[in-house]
Every structure is written in structure tokens, then in C-alpha cells.
Design a protein around this motif. Structure first.
Motif, PDB file in Angstrom:
ATOM      1  N   THR A 195     -29.080   7.773  -8.215  1.00 59.39           N
ATOM      2  CA  THR A 195     -29.167   6.497  -8.895  1.00 59.39           C
ATOM      3  C   THR A 195     -27.815   6.169  -9.513  1.00 59.39           C
ATOM      4  O   THR A 195     -27.215   7.019 -10.164  1.00 59.39           O
ATOM      5  CB  THR A 195     -30.234   6.539 -10.017  1.00 59.39           C
ATOM      6  N   TYR A 196     -27.333   4.963  -9.292  1.00 57.29           N
ATOM      7  CA  TYR A 196     -26.109   4.493  -9.917  1.00 57.29           C
ATOM      8  C   TYR A 196     -26.483   3.490 -10.990  1.00 57.29           C
ATOM      9  O   TYR A 196     -27.346   2.640 -10.785  1.00 57.29           O
ATOM     10  CB  TYR A 196     -25.189   3.810  -8.896  1.00 57.29           C
ATOM     11  N   THR A 197     -25.823   3.582 -12.121  1.00 59.59           N
ATOM     12  CA  THR A 197     -26.014   2.612 -13.195  1.00 59.59           C
ATOM     13  C   THR A 197     -24.852   1.648 -13.156  1.00 59.59           C
ATOM     14  O   THR A 197     -23.692   2.063 -13.196  1.00 59.59           O
ATOM     15  CB  THR A 197     -26.078   3.310 -14.562  1.00 59.59           C
ATOM     16  N   ILE A 198     -25.158   0.379 -13.059  1.00 56.68           N
ATOM     17  CA  ILE A 198     -24.143  -0.669 -12.966  1.00 56.68           C
ATOM     18  C   ILE A 198     -24.298  -1.546 -14.200  1.00 56.68           C
ATOM     19  O   ILE A 198     -25.366  -2.080 -14.468  1.00 56.68           O
ATOM     20  CB  ILE A 198     -24.303  -1.475 -11.666  1.00 56.68           C
ATOM     21  N   GLY A 199     -23.193  -1.677 -14.961  1.00 54.00           N
ATOM     22  CA  GLY A 199     -23.256  -2.358 -16.237  1.00 54.00           C
ATOM     23  C   GLY A 199     -23.051  -3.858 -16.195  1.00 54.00           C
ATOM     24  O   GLY A 199     -23.028  -4.503 -17.234  1.00 54.00           O
ATOM     25  N   ALA A 200     -22.863  -4.421 -15.020  1.00 53.30           N
ATOM     26  CA  ALA A 200     -22.619  -5.863 -14.919  1.00 53.30           C
ATOM     27  C   ALA A 200     -23.089  -6.340 -13.559  1.00 53.30           C
ATOM     28  O   ALA A 200     -23.445  -5.544 -12.695  1.00 53.30           O
ATOM     29  CB  ALA A 200     -21.133  -6.162 -15.111  1.00 53.30           C
ATOM     30  N   ASN A 201     -23.097  -7.651 -13.371  1.00 50.58           N
ATOM     31  CA  ASN A 201     -23.432  -8.216 -12.058  1.00 50.58           C
ATOM     32  C   ASN A 201     -22.185  -8.155 -11.185  1.00 50.58           C
ATOM     33  O   ASN A 201     -21.307  -9.006 -11.283  1.00 50.58           O
ATOM     34  CB  ASN A 201     -23.904  -9.660 -12.211  1.00 50.58           C
ATOM     35  N   ILE A 202     -22.112  -7.105 -10.366  1.00 49.46           N
ATOM     36  CA  ILE A 202     -20.947  -6.902  -9.507  1.00 49.46           C
ATOM     37  C   ILE A 202     -21.383  -6.897  -8.052  1.00 49.46           C
ATOM     38  O   ILE A 202     -22.569  -6.796  -7.746  1.00 49.46           O
ATOM     39  CB  ILE A 202     -20.216  -5.591  -9.850  1.00 49.46           C
ATOM     40  N   SER A 203     -20.404  -6.965  -7.166  1.00 50.74           N
ATOM     41  CA  SER A 203     -20.655  -6.860  -5.729  1.00 50.74           C
ATOM     42  C   SER A 203     -20.073  -5.552  -5.232  1.00 50.74           C
ATOM     43  O   SER A 203     -19.006  -5.132  -5.682  1.00 50.74           O
ATOM     44  CB  SER A 203     -19.977  -8.013  -4.974  1.00 50.74           C
ATOM     45  N   ILE A 204     -20.766  -4.912  -4.293  1.00 50.86           N
ATOM     46  CA  ILE A 204     -20.242  -3.733  -3.624  1.00 50.86           C
ATOM     47  C   ILE A 204     -20.063  -4.123  -2.167  1.00 50.86           C
ATOM     48  O   ILE A 204     -21.011  -4.540  -1.500  1.00 50.86           O
ATOM     49  CB  ILE A 204     -21.184  -2.535  -3.758  1.00 50.86           C
ATOM     50  N   ALA A 208     -15.279   3.846  -9.610  1.00 50.86           N
ATOM     51  CA  ALA A 208     -15.067   2.407  -9.462  1.00 50.86           C
ATOM     52  C   ALA A 208     -16.189   1.613 -10.122  1.00 50.86           C
ATOM     53  O   ALA A 208     -15.942   0.576 -10.743  1.00 50.86           O
ATOM     54  CB  ALA A 208     -14.933   2.041  -7.999  1.00 50.86           C
ATOM     55  N   LEU A 209     -17.417   2.081 -10.001  1.00 49.92           N
ATOM     56  CA  LEU A 209     -18.539   1.384 -10.637  1.00 49.92           C
ATOM     57  C   LEU A 209     -18.402   1.384 -12.159  1.00 49.92           C
ATOM     58  O   LEU A 209     -18.730   0.402 -12.818  1.00 49.92           O
ATOM     59  CB  LEU A 209     -19.866   2.021 -10.232  1.00 49.92           C
ATOM     60  N   THR A 210     -17.899   2.456 -12.717  1.00 43.72           N
ATOM     61  CA  THR A 210     -17.687   2.525 -14.158  1.00 43.72           C
ATOM     62  C   THR A 210     -16.598   1.540 -14.587  1.00 43.72           C
ATOM     63  O   THR A 210     -16.709   0.889 -15.624  1.00 43.72           O
ATOM     64  CB  THR A 210     -17.310   3.961 -14.574  1.00 43.72           C
ATOM     65  N   ALA A 211     -15.552   1.420 -13.786  1.00 45.81           N
ATOM     66  CA  ALA A 211     -14.449   0.499 -14.106  1.00 45.81           C
ATOM     67  C   ALA A 211     -14.880  -0.963 -13.980  1.00 45.81           C
ATOM     68  O   ALA A 211     -14.385  -1.825 -14.704  1.00 45.81           O
ATOM     69  CB  ALA A 211     -13.260   0.770 -13.196  1.00 45.81           C
ATOM     70  N   ALA A 212     -15.785  -1.244 -13.080  1.00 43.20           N
ATOM     71  CA  ALA A 212     -16.238  -2.625 -12.843  1.00 43.20           C
ATOM     72  C   ALA A 212     -17.258  -2.998 -13.914  1.00 43.20           C
ATOM     73  O   ALA A 212     -18.446  -2.777 -13.761  1.00 43.20           O
ATOM     74  CB  ALA A 212     -16.836  -2.742 -11.448  1.00 43.20           C
ATOM     75  N   SER A 213     -16.779  -3.565 -14.995  1.00 41.77           N
ATOM     76  CA  SER A 213     -17.652  -3.791 -16.144  1.00 41.77           C
ATOM     77  C   SER A 213     -17.856  -5.261 -16.499  1.00 41.77           C
ATOM     78  O   SER A 213     -18.505  -5.580 -17.485  1.00 41.77           O
ATOM     79  CB  SER A 213     -17.080  -3.062 -17.359  1.00 41.77           C
ATOM     80  N   THR A 214     -17.305  -6.163 -15.691  1.00 39.20           N
ATOM     81  CA  THR A 214     -17.405  -7.589 -15.976  1.00 39.20           C
ATOM     82  C   THR A 214     -18.163  -8.287 -14.860  1.00 39.20           C
ATOM     83  O   THR A 214     -17.940  -7.995 -13.684  1.00 39.20           O
ATOM     84  CB  THR A 214     -15.988  -8.197 -16.096  1.00 39.20           C
ATOM     85  N   ASN A 215     -19.041  -9.210 -15.224  1.00 40.41           N
ATOM     86  CA  ASN A 215     -19.746  -9.986 -14.206  1.00 40.41           C
ATOM     87  C   ASN A 215     -18.743 -10.584 -13.231  1.00 40.41           C
ATOM     88  O   ASN A 215     -17.729 -11.143 -13.652  1.00 40.41           O
ATOM     89  CB  ASN A 215     -20.567 -11.098 -14.843  1.00 40.41           C
ATOM     90  N   GLY A 216     -19.018 -10.463 -11.951  1.00 40.59           N
ATOM     91  CA  GLY A 216     -18.141 -11.005 -10.917  1.00 40.59           C
ATOM     92  C   GLY A 216     -17.157  -9.996 -10.352  1.00 40.59           C
ATOM     93  O   GLY A 216     -16.509 -10.267  -9.346  1.00 40.59           O
ATOM     94  N   ASP A 217     -17.015  -8.817 -10.987  1.00 41.81           N
ATOM     95  CA  ASP A 217     -16.143  -7.789 -10.426  1.00 41.81           C
ATOM     96  C   ASP A 217     -16.661  -7.364  -9.061  1.00 41.81           C
ATOM     97  O   ASP A 217     -17.856  -7.487  -8.765  1.00 41.81           O
ATOM     98  CB  ASP A 217     -16.081  -6.564 -11.346  1.00 41.81           C
ATOM     99  N   ARG A 218     -15.732  -6.851  -8.238  1.00 41.40           N
ATOM    100  CA  ARG A 218     -16.104  -6.386  -6.901  1.00 41.40           C
ATOM    101  C   ARG A 218     -15.602  -4.962  -6.695  1.00 41.40           C
ATOM    102  O   ARG A 218     -14.461  -4.650  -7.023  1.00 41.40           O
ATOM    103  CB  ARG A 218     -15.497  -7.288  -5.833  1.00 41.40           C
TER     104      ARG A 218
END
Length: 80
Positions: free
Chosen positions: A59-68, A29-39
Motif C-alpha cells: 500500500t502506498y500513501t499519497i498525500g495529495a492529488n498527484i498523477s503517476i 518520489a511519492l513522498t516528495a510529491a506533496s502538492t495537488n497536481g504534482d506528477r
């Protein structure tokens, strides 16, 4: 903005946009969430077994500003 669901009972079917099609790992899911604002919404009482007990050095790498978000599964494409 898009929502990506995570649950051990999901079918792991992209785009993971409902509880029925939820990703079965947090990293998917973190890989799919690639746009700022994704949750990324993870079902609090159905965390996938691979994500349930993580070592302290994961460690998780998050490519955008997302919320979990931790939420309950209402069976649809929303969360509570």
C-alpha cells in the motif's frame, strides 16, 4: 505543480526533477510529491528493482492529488 522522476539509473538527488537526478524508489518520489497536481514519472524500462515486483498487499500513501505516469527517458527534464 512539479515533476518527480523515478529510475534505477538516477542519482537519487532531491528534488528528483530530471532523469539524471531521479529517485531510485517509487516511495521516495511519492513522498516528495506533496502538492495537488504534482506528477511522478517512472521510467517504464528502468523500474527500480525494489518496485519491479511488488506483493499484492503493498500500500502506498499519497498525500495529495498527484498523477503517476509511466514514460520513456529522453535524457532531460521532460518525458515522452
Amino acid at each position: 505543480m512539479a515533476d518527480y522522476f523515478v529510475s534505477n539509473s538516477g542519482s537519487n538527488t532531491s528534488p528528483y526533477d530530471t532523469w539524471a537526478k531521479a529517485a531510485t524508489s517509487l516511495q521516495t518520489a511519492l513522498t516528495a510529491a506533496s502538492t495537488n497536481g504534482d506528477r511522478v514519472i517512472i521510467q517504464y524500462n528502468a523500474v527500480p528493482s525494489g518496485d519491479a515486483e511488488l506483493a499484492a498487499n503493498v500500500t502506498y500513501t499519497i498525500g495529495a492529488n498527484i498523477s503517476i505516469i509511466s514514460a520513456s527517458n529522453n535524457g532531460g527534464s521532460s518525458w515522452t
